[in-house]
Design a protein around this motif. Structure first.
Motif, short mmCIF file in Angstrom:
data_model
loop_
_atom_site.label_atom_id
_atom_site.label_comp_id
_atom_site.label_asym_id
_atom_site.label_seq_id
_atom_site.Cartn_x
_atom_site.Cartn_y
_atom_site.Cartn_z
N VAL A 98 -41.16 5.75 -30.85
CA VAL A 98 -41.82 6.17 -32.10
C VAL A 98 -42.96 7.13 -31.75
O VAL A 98 -43.99 6.72 -31.21
N THR A 148 -46.73 2.56 -29.72
CA THR A 148 -47.91 2.34 -28.87
C THR A 148 -47.54 1.92 -27.44
O THR A 148 -48.16 2.38 -26.48
N MET A 159 -41.47 -4.05 -33.14
CA MET A 159 -42.35 -2.94 -32.75
C MET A 159 -43.10 -3.37 -31.48
O MET A 159 -42.76 -4.39 -30.88
N ARG A 163 -38.26 -0.37 -32.39
CA ARG A 163 -39.02 0.86 -32.62
C ARG A 163 -40.38 0.72 -31.95
O ARG A 163 -41.26 0.03 -32.46
N VAL A 164 -40.54 1.36 -30.80
CA VAL A 164 -41.75 1.15 -30.01
C VAL A 164 -42.55 2.45 -29.90
O VAL A 164 -42.06 3.46 -29.40
N ARG A 211 -52.45 5.37 -31.24
CA ARG A 211 -52.46 6.59 -32.04
C ARG A 211 -53.88 6.90 -32.53
O ARG A 211 -54.62 5.99 -32.85
N LYS A 219 -44.63 9.42 -33.78
CA LYS A 219 -45.50 9.94 -34.84
C LYS A 219 -46.91 10.17 -34.32
O LYS A 219 -47.41 9.36 -33.54
N MET A 264 -33.28 -2.67 -42.05
CA MET A 264 -34.51 -2.40 -41.30
C MET A 264 -35.63 -3.25 -41.89
O MET A 264 -35.67 -3.47 -43.10
C1 LIG Z 1 -45.45 3.31 -36.35
C2 LIG Z 1 -44.21 2.53 -36.56
C3 LIG Z 1 -43.61 1.82 -35.50
C4 LIG Z 1 -44.19 1.74 -34.10
O1 LIG Z 1 -45.33 0.93 -34.09
P1 LIG Z 1 -46.01 0.47 -32.72
O2 LIG Z 1 -46.75 -0.76 -33.08
O3 LIG Z 1 -46.91 1.60 -32.30
O4 LIG Z 1 -44.93 0.23 -31.74
C5 LIG Z 1 -42.41 1.17 -35.76
N1 LIG Z 1 -41.85 1.18 -36.97
C6 LIG Z 1 -42.39 1.85 -38.01
C7 LIG Z 1 -41.70 1.84 -39.33
C8 LIG Z 1 -43.59 2.53 -37.84
O5 LIG Z 1 -44.12 3.17 -38.89
#
Ligand SMILES: *Cc1c(COP(=O)(O)O)cnc(C)c1O
Length: 230
Positions: free
Chosen positions: A32, A220, A201, A217-218, A226, A34, A158
């Motif tokens: 991830v 950090t 996450m 979804r990783v 961030r 962003k 999801m």
């Molecule tokens: C930002 C985000 C993540 C990643 O989050 P981390 O805690 O940084 O791993 C995963 N899924 C979604 C939907 C996000 O918005």
């Protein structure tokens, strides 16, 4: 080094898979990215990652322009209908479909571009007011409605679990999501697959894998904290 972070995450994924008696190939890691600059994405790309997750349409589009074409881009953020046209055809998977209205717009753009768009239904598992996603009780109905949209391919669910100190607190949520996907699968709805569970996450992906996640979804854990002040 980002690569060291990635190795750490990979090791954790392997450990969780072993503990759950699952094969590593059953779990896809999405980096991830962003808010992170393309240089950092390239570093992780060079380390072998091909799945990247973004939550803003404009940011994703800017990054797709300059990064290699074999990247699979995942839209994981809340999607406004007026922005759908920018990402249809560019996204490997849209994780955040939580209304018929949004799905119909994706269908419309997909017809225009003559593509089939893989999507997930986003479920608001903890029913937190601040988060998007459909309520668990409404998921089956939405799946039935989406069944008729022939340019969408529903692949699964999801969920975003709450932020917690102890990931064990989220285990019941992950388990509920998996059960929900089984319930939907048992309805045998045309054109609706439930092969994908996108959950987990940085704080809780190991527990999510133990509970059946096929995508984690990783952010950090790979790229570091961030900075939203810029
Ligand atoms: C930002 C985000 C993540 C990643 O989050 P981390 O805690 O940084 O791993 C995963 N899924 C979604 C939907 C996000 O918005």
């Amino acid at each position: 080094m980002l690569k060291d972070n990635l190795i750490q995450v990979e090791n954790n994924i392997l450990t969780a898979c072993k503990k759950a008696g699952r094969d590593r190939s059953e779990v896809t890691l999405i980096a991830v990215s962003k808010t992170k600059p393309v240089e950092m994405l390239r570093e992780i790309y060079d380390a072998g990652i091909r799945d990247f997750g973004e939550n803003k349409v404009q940011e994703m589009c800017e990054k797709t322009e300059v990064l290699p074409e074999d990247i699979r881009w995942h839209m994981i953020g809340h999607l406004q209908t007026n922005k759908v046209k920018y990402i249809v055809g560019k996204t490997a998977l849209i994780h955040s479909v939580d209304s018929l209205h949004l799905a119909e717009e994706i269908q419309k753009q997909a017809v225009k571009k003559d593509v089939v768009v893989p999507i997930l239904i986003e479920v608001n598992i903890a029913e937190e007011a601040s988060k998007f996603g459909i309520r668990k009780e409404e998921a089956i109905r939405l799946a039935r409605e989406l069944s008729a949209l022939d340019h969408l391919q529903v692949q699964g669910l999801m969920a975003i679990a709450p932020y917690v100190e102890d990931p064990e607190e989220n285990r019941p949520y992950f388990s509920e999501i998996r059960q929900l996907s089984v319930d939907i699968r048992n309805q045998n709805i045309d054109n609706i697959n439930m092969n994908v569970l996108s959950m987990g996450m940085t704080g809780d992906y190991m527990v999510a894998i133990e509970e059946g996640a096929t995508i984690v979804r990783v952010g950090t854990g790979i790229f570091g904290e961030r900075d939203y002040t810029k």
